[in-house]
Enzyme design. Sequence first.
Site, PDB file in Angstrom:
ATOM      1  N   SER A  65       0.824  -1.212   0.000  1.00 54.71           N
ATOM      2  CA  SER A  65       0.000   0.000   0.000  1.00 54.71           C
ATOM      3  C   SER A  65       0.860   1.264   0.000  1.00 54.71           C
ATOM      4  CB  SER A  65      -0.917  -0.009   1.226  1.00 54.71           C
ATOM      5  OG  SER A  65      -1.665  -1.200   1.266  1.00 54.71           O
TER       6      SER A  65
HETATM    7  N1  SAM Z   1      -0.445  -4.996   4.333  1.00 53.88           N
HETATM    8  C1  SAM Z   1       0.211  -5.294   3.097  1.00 53.88           C
HETATM    9  C2  SAM Z   1       1.586  -4.725   3.007  1.00 53.88           C
HETATM   10  O1  SAM Z   1       2.053  -4.082   3.956  1.00 53.88           O
HETATM   11  O2  SAM Z   1       2.226  -4.965   1.974  1.00 53.88           O
HETATM   12  C3  SAM Z   1      -0.612  -4.914   1.904  1.00 53.88           C
HETATM   13  C4  SAM Z   1      -1.739  -5.853   1.710  1.00 53.88           C
HETATM   14  S1  SAM Z   1      -2.383  -5.995   0.082  1.00 53.88           S
HETATM   15  C5  SAM Z   1      -3.045  -4.413  -0.221  1.00 53.88           C
HETATM   16  C6  SAM Z   1      -3.790  -7.026   0.468  1.00 53.88           C
HETATM   17  C7  SAM Z   1      -3.439  -8.452   0.796  1.00 53.88           C
HETATM   18  O3  SAM Z   1      -4.586  -9.071   1.364  1.00 53.88           O
HETATM   19  C8  SAM Z   1      -3.047  -9.297  -0.399  1.00 53.88           C
HETATM   20  O4  SAM Z   1      -1.792  -9.871  -0.208  1.00 53.88           O
HETATM   21  C9  SAM Z   1      -4.145 -10.350  -0.476  1.00 53.88           C
HETATM   22  O5  SAM Z   1      -3.715 -11.613  -0.959  1.00 53.88           O
HETATM   23  C10 SAM Z   1      -4.575 -10.424   0.968  1.00 53.88           C
HETATM   24  N2  SAM Z   1      -5.902 -11.002   1.202  1.00 53.88           N
HETATM   25  C11 SAM Z   1      -7.038 -10.881   0.478  1.00 53.88           C
HETATM   26  N3  SAM Z   1      -8.038 -11.571   1.046  1.00 53.88           N
HETATM   27  C12 SAM Z   1      -7.527 -12.135   2.186  1.00 53.88           C
HETATM   28  C13 SAM Z   1      -8.061 -12.943   3.228  1.00 53.88           C
HETATM   29  N4  SAM Z   1      -9.334 -13.349   3.246  1.00 53.88           N
HETATM   30  N5  SAM Z   1      -7.240 -13.323   4.238  1.00 53.88           N
HETATM   31  C14 SAM Z   1      -5.949 -12.935   4.265  1.00 53.88           C
HETATM   32  N6  SAM Z   1      -5.389 -12.181   3.301  1.00 53.88           N
HETATM   33  C15 SAM Z   1      -6.165 -11.766   2.283  1.00 53.88           C
END
Ligand code: SAM
Length: 222
Positions: A65
Amino acid sequence: MTDADPYMRERYDMVEHQIQARGVSDPRVLAAMRKVPRHLFVPPPLARAAYQDRPLPIGEGQTISQPYIVAVMTELLELKPSDRVLEVGTGSGYQAALLAELADRVISVERLPGVAEQARENLARAGITGVRVIVGDGTEGYLEEAPYDGIVVTAATPAVPEPLIEQLAEGGRLVAPVGSRDMQDLVKVVKSRDGQVSRFTFGGVCFVPLIGRYGWKEEGFP
Ligand code: SAM
């Protein structure tokens, strides 16, 4: 700047111009963002873009992000050094690394095994301990280590998943992007000492979808 940390100047500039200048003021959050080497959490060819004011691709259609949004969400959590934190959506591991600087214990759940493995490598490379990365559906929370003083959801959800509210400690704070798949508001949920839940809404954001039992269905699935 040193050979060991060639991006220190850019990191300090990022904090001053993108984050402090837009009103994030918690000194612990600012110090953590000056410390954690964000360039180690992006694919190596993108290291030089790591401190720019935008999200970046990390593979498998996912993103790290925008630094400012990470700062705002982290500040809203109001973490104390003794806190236990759950992150839903490990992604690159960058926000988990910041949380580890601010709290006692961090559990981070990632749905995609390959993304989780890369995050573990990134955290190790950055010398961050105190983060446990779990592969699973974070919309269900992670009951084994509940309750949590802070919960941050870093993917877009149609509503705050009920299990996460249940796993929030009394006095706990939860922050999540809530809205449609294309546009969300940042929502903060606070659980009072007597278990009452209050919600506060902050400005618009745009995250990749939270896919799971209490989130969105995978694209192409009914
Ligand atoms: N916090 C992260 C960072 O610092 O890089 C950015 C996160 S990214 C915007 C969103 C993440 O949420 C992705 O890696 C995606 O695979 C994960 N995601 C989506 N649905 C999810 C779920 N139900 N449980 C866990 N992770 C999930």
